[in-house]
Design a protein around this motif. Structure first.
Motif, PDB file in Angstrom:
ATOM      1  N   LEU A 228     -12.847 -15.202   0.043  1.00 54.01           N
ATOM      2  CA  LEU A 228     -12.368 -14.955   1.270  1.00 54.01           C
ATOM      3  C   LEU A 228     -11.552 -15.735   2.100  1.00 54.01           C
ATOM      4  O   LEU A 228     -11.712 -16.101   3.302  1.00 54.01           O
ATOM      5  CB  LEU A 228     -13.857 -14.531   1.981  1.00 54.01           C
ATOM      6  N   LYS A 229     -10.660 -16.357   1.395  1.00 53.99           N
ATOM      7  CA  LYS A 229      -9.764 -17.192   2.020  1.00 53.99           C
ATOM      8  C   LYS A 229      -8.406 -16.454   2.336  1.00 53.99           C
ATOM      9  O   LYS A 229      -7.937 -15.643   1.646  1.00 53.99           O
ATOM     10  CB  LYS A 229      -9.477 -18.322   0.940  1.00 53.99           C
ATOM     11  N   LEU A 230      -8.014 -16.484   3.449  1.00 51.47           N
ATOM     12  CA  LEU A 230      -6.774 -15.827   4.056  1.00 51.47           C
ATOM     13  C   LEU A 230      -5.514 -16.348   3.327  1.00 51.47           C
ATOM     14  O   LEU A 230      -5.320 -17.523   3.063  1.00 51.47           O
ATOM     15  CB  LEU A 230      -6.536 -16.109   5.506  1.00 51.47           C
ATOM     16  N   GLU A 231      -4.741 -15.135   2.602  1.00 48.84           N
ATOM     17  CA  GLU A 231      -3.716 -15.531   1.728  1.00 48.84           C
ATOM     18  C   GLU A 231      -2.515 -15.422   2.253  1.00 48.84           C
ATOM     19  O   GLU A 231      -1.449 -15.990   2.472  1.00 48.84           O
ATOM     20  CB  GLU A 231      -3.586 -14.862   0.368  1.00 48.84           C
ATOM     21  N   LYS A 232      -2.316 -14.219   3.265  1.00 48.85           N
ATOM     22  CA  LYS A 232      -1.394 -13.824   4.111  1.00 48.85           C
ATOM     23  C   LYS A 232      -1.719 -12.719   5.101  1.00 48.85           C
ATOM     24  O   LYS A 232      -2.540 -12.325   4.949  1.00 48.85           O
ATOM     25  CB  LYS A 232      -0.088 -13.321   3.423  1.00 48.85           C
ATOM     26  N   VAL A 233      -0.651 -12.252   6.013  1.00 47.15           N
ATOM     27  CA  VAL A 233      -0.792 -11.183   6.840  1.00 47.15           C
ATOM     28  C   VAL A 233       0.430 -10.265   6.593  1.00 47.15           C
ATOM     29  O   VAL A 233       1.595 -10.862   6.588  1.00 47.15           O
ATOM     30  CB  VAL A 233      -0.810 -11.529   8.240  1.00 47.15           C
ATOM     31  N   ILE A 234       0.217  -9.063   6.418  1.00 48.71           N
ATOM     32  CA  ILE A 234       1.265  -8.370   6.270  1.00 48.71           C
ATOM     33  C   ILE A 234       1.573  -7.131   7.596  1.00 48.71           C
ATOM     34  O   ILE A 234       0.563  -6.913   7.990  1.00 48.71           O
ATOM     35  CB  ILE A 234       1.348  -7.431   5.058  1.00 48.71           C
ATOM     36  N   LYS A 235       2.486  -6.862   7.705  1.00 51.25           N
ATOM     37  CA  LYS A 235       3.178  -6.172   9.090  1.00 51.25           C
ATOM     38  C   LYS A 235       4.025  -5.118   8.817  1.00 51.25           C
ATOM     39  O   LYS A 235       5.034  -5.279   7.870  1.00 51.25           O
ATOM     40  CB  LYS A 235       3.619  -7.168  10.158  1.00 51.25           C
ATOM     41  N   ALA A 258      -2.596   1.774  -2.338  1.00 51.75           N
ATOM     42  CA  ALA A 258      -3.254   1.975  -1.047  1.00 51.75           C
ATOM     43  C   ALA A 258      -2.611   2.611  -0.041  1.00 51.75           C
ATOM     44  O   ALA A 258      -1.585   2.365   0.211  1.00 51.75           O
ATOM     45  CB  ALA A 258      -3.835   0.480  -0.638  1.00 51.75           C
ATOM     46  N   TYR A 259      -3.420   3.419   0.703  1.00 49.28           N
ATOM     47  CA  TYR A 259      -2.788   4.370   1.665  1.00 49.28           C
ATOM     48  C   TYR A 259      -3.452   3.828   3.288  1.00 49.28           C
ATOM     49  O   TYR A 259      -4.587   3.789   3.134  1.00 49.28           O
ATOM     50  CB  TYR A 259      -2.830   5.718   1.569  1.00 49.28           C
ATOM     51  N   THR A 288       1.535  -6.835  -2.125  1.00 53.41           N
ATOM     52  CA  THR A 288       0.786  -7.236  -0.556  1.00 53.41           C
ATOM     53  C   THR A 288       1.993  -7.174   0.195  1.00 53.41           C
ATOM     54  O   THR A 288       2.020  -7.891   1.346  1.00 53.41           O
ATOM     55  CB  THR A 288       0.267  -8.788  -0.686  1.00 53.41           C
ATOM     56  N   GLU A 289       2.683  -5.880   0.506  1.00 50.44           N
ATOM     57  CA  GLU A 289       3.573  -5.607   1.257  1.00 50.44           C
ATOM     58  C   GLU A 289       3.678  -4.272   1.438  1.00 50.44           C
ATOM     59  O   GLU A 289       3.134  -3.404   0.594  1.00 50.44           O
ATOM     60  CB  GLU A 289       4.873  -6.005   0.673  1.00 50.44           C
TER      61      GLU A 289
END
Length: 413
Positions: A228-235, A258-259, A288-289
């Protein structure tokens, strides 16, 4: 990010969770069942009366007949219950409204009887989702403290196995402890080997704690698992945040894609601040985008309606709960089926003229995988309905008497 030490974790288990697991209940053969092919449906019902807990009813068939809470079912401890089924166990989460909650586990005996197998006190959590053979539970702060606690629970043993904490202010780029704005996770979804947590940015302080100044963007925090380590944030800026408070807005299909579903209903001080359409976006398998080539404008396809909640049927077919007043989360309740593969939208037919609500957050897929089965509450009565994912035609099944349907799940025995 901080990972709690073994000593801290031990103290957290003792002080915060006060684990008091009960011995597994048994039937006349002395065993709690595994999967032997038979299905038992679990229907949860609330009477709405003050001080009266929710009931758990069971049935072998929900396509016909009737069932009642009168002299029937298991009465739970406390109201405000929320549900999850994983690893052939039925989990009931008590929302403590600021107080400690509880997690109660139920299973089926080899005779098909629903029985309590475990019960432990925990922090009240706003997110709970299956990940591998675990459940990830998240306590999400809305004001005051900014630390979000993520708990890992072994779903087979109903046992806490780890805790991780994250500062939600950092997800909105805020390092000022005096600035209230923070991220608020709407839900968590396993996508491949990652845990993805969509979130909305909220004001975090009065007069509008859940108000959003940032209602025209989508954010998903990507975490490794089991760390549960934060890898990135996608926007993404084509729609608003995914899901809503206590409402899942991200689903993985059979292909690994994923939708994400956005209602675009963000407000600030009671005024709608979302200007983007209610829509569906996509994250391709292994990435992861957000897929910039995919966008399904549901608001346009529905003639101006917005998504309230979503559940997955199968093969790209999703059941949508929508509201009749465009631009708000109010008005007449309506159901629809969206095919995300072909970007088609159909209103559900065969339903009662007026719906009070429907259990789109806690429903199941039929045994053949072609239909969604959910509880439907109306002014004239409450029933279990089956909605075909291809035709969007609804078929009425079992009548439920003695209260409002809040969820329908199923177990094997």
């Amino acid at each position: 990010m901080k990972t709690i030490s073994k000593l801290s974790l031990f103290l957290a288990i003792i002080a915060s969770l006060l684990v008091s697991c009960e011995d597994s209940a048994s039937d006349q053969n002395g065993e709690v069942s595994g999967e032997t092919g038979k299905t038992k449906y679990v229907v949860t019902v609330t009477t709405g009366a003050s001080g009266v807990a929710d009931y758990l009813l069971t049935a072998d068939d929900v396509s016909t007949g009737s069932i009642t809470t009168a002299g029937n079912g298991l009465e739970q401890d406390g109201t405000y219950r929320y549900y999850l089924t994983t690893q052939n166990k039925f989990f009931s989460f008590l929302y403590g409204q600021g107080n400690p909650g509880a997690v109660t586990t139920y299973g089926l005996t080899t005779a098909g009887q629903l029985t309590k197998t475990s019960n432990f006190q925990s922090e009240t959590v706003q997110v709970f989702a299956p990940v591998n053979k675990d459940i990830v539970m998240v306590k999400v702060p809305r004001s005051g403290a900014s630390i979000s606690y993520m708990y890992k629970v072994d779903a087979e043993k109903s046992l806490l196995t780890g805790t991780v904490q994250h500062d939600t202010r950092l997800l909105v780029g805020n390092k000022n402890p005096d600035f209230a704005e923070r991220a608020h996770f709407t839900w968590a979804t396993q996508v491949g080997d990652k845990v993805m947590m969509p979130y909305m940015k909220i004001a975090g302080a009065s007069p509008d704690t859940f108000g959003s100044r940032h209602a025209d963007s989508t954010w998903v925090a990507v975490y490794s698992y089991p760390e549960l380590k934060l890898e990135k944030v996608i926007k993404d800026n084509r729609t608003s945040y995914l899901g809503a408070y206590f409402t899942n807005g991200l689903f993985q299909d059979e292909n690994g894609d994923a939708y994400g579903f956005s209602g675009a209903i963000g407000t600030l001080n009671g005024v709608l601040t979302s200007t983007k359409p209610s829509a569906i976006v996509k994250i391709k398998k292994g990435t992861t985008e957000f897929d910039q080539s995919y966008f399904f404008n549901v608001e346009q396809a529905s003639g101006g309606h917005k998504i309230s909640s979503t559940s997955y049927i199968s093969k790209g077919k999703f059941l949508l709960l929508m509201y009749g007043n465009a631009g708000t989360n109010t008005g007449a309740v309506k159901l629809a089926v969206a095919d995300v593969y072909n970007k088609t939208f159909k209103w559900v037919t065969g339903m009662p003229a007026t719906l009070t609500n429907a259990t789109t957050r806690y429903n199941i897929t039929s045994e053949d995988g072609n239909s969604g089965i959910l509880g439907v509450n109306t002014p004239d009565g409450n029933w279990i309905y089956s909605i075909n994912g291809t035709t969007a035609v609804a078929t009425r099944g079992m009548k439920v008497e003695g209260g409002t349907i809040t969820a329908i799940q199923k177990l094997k025995y």
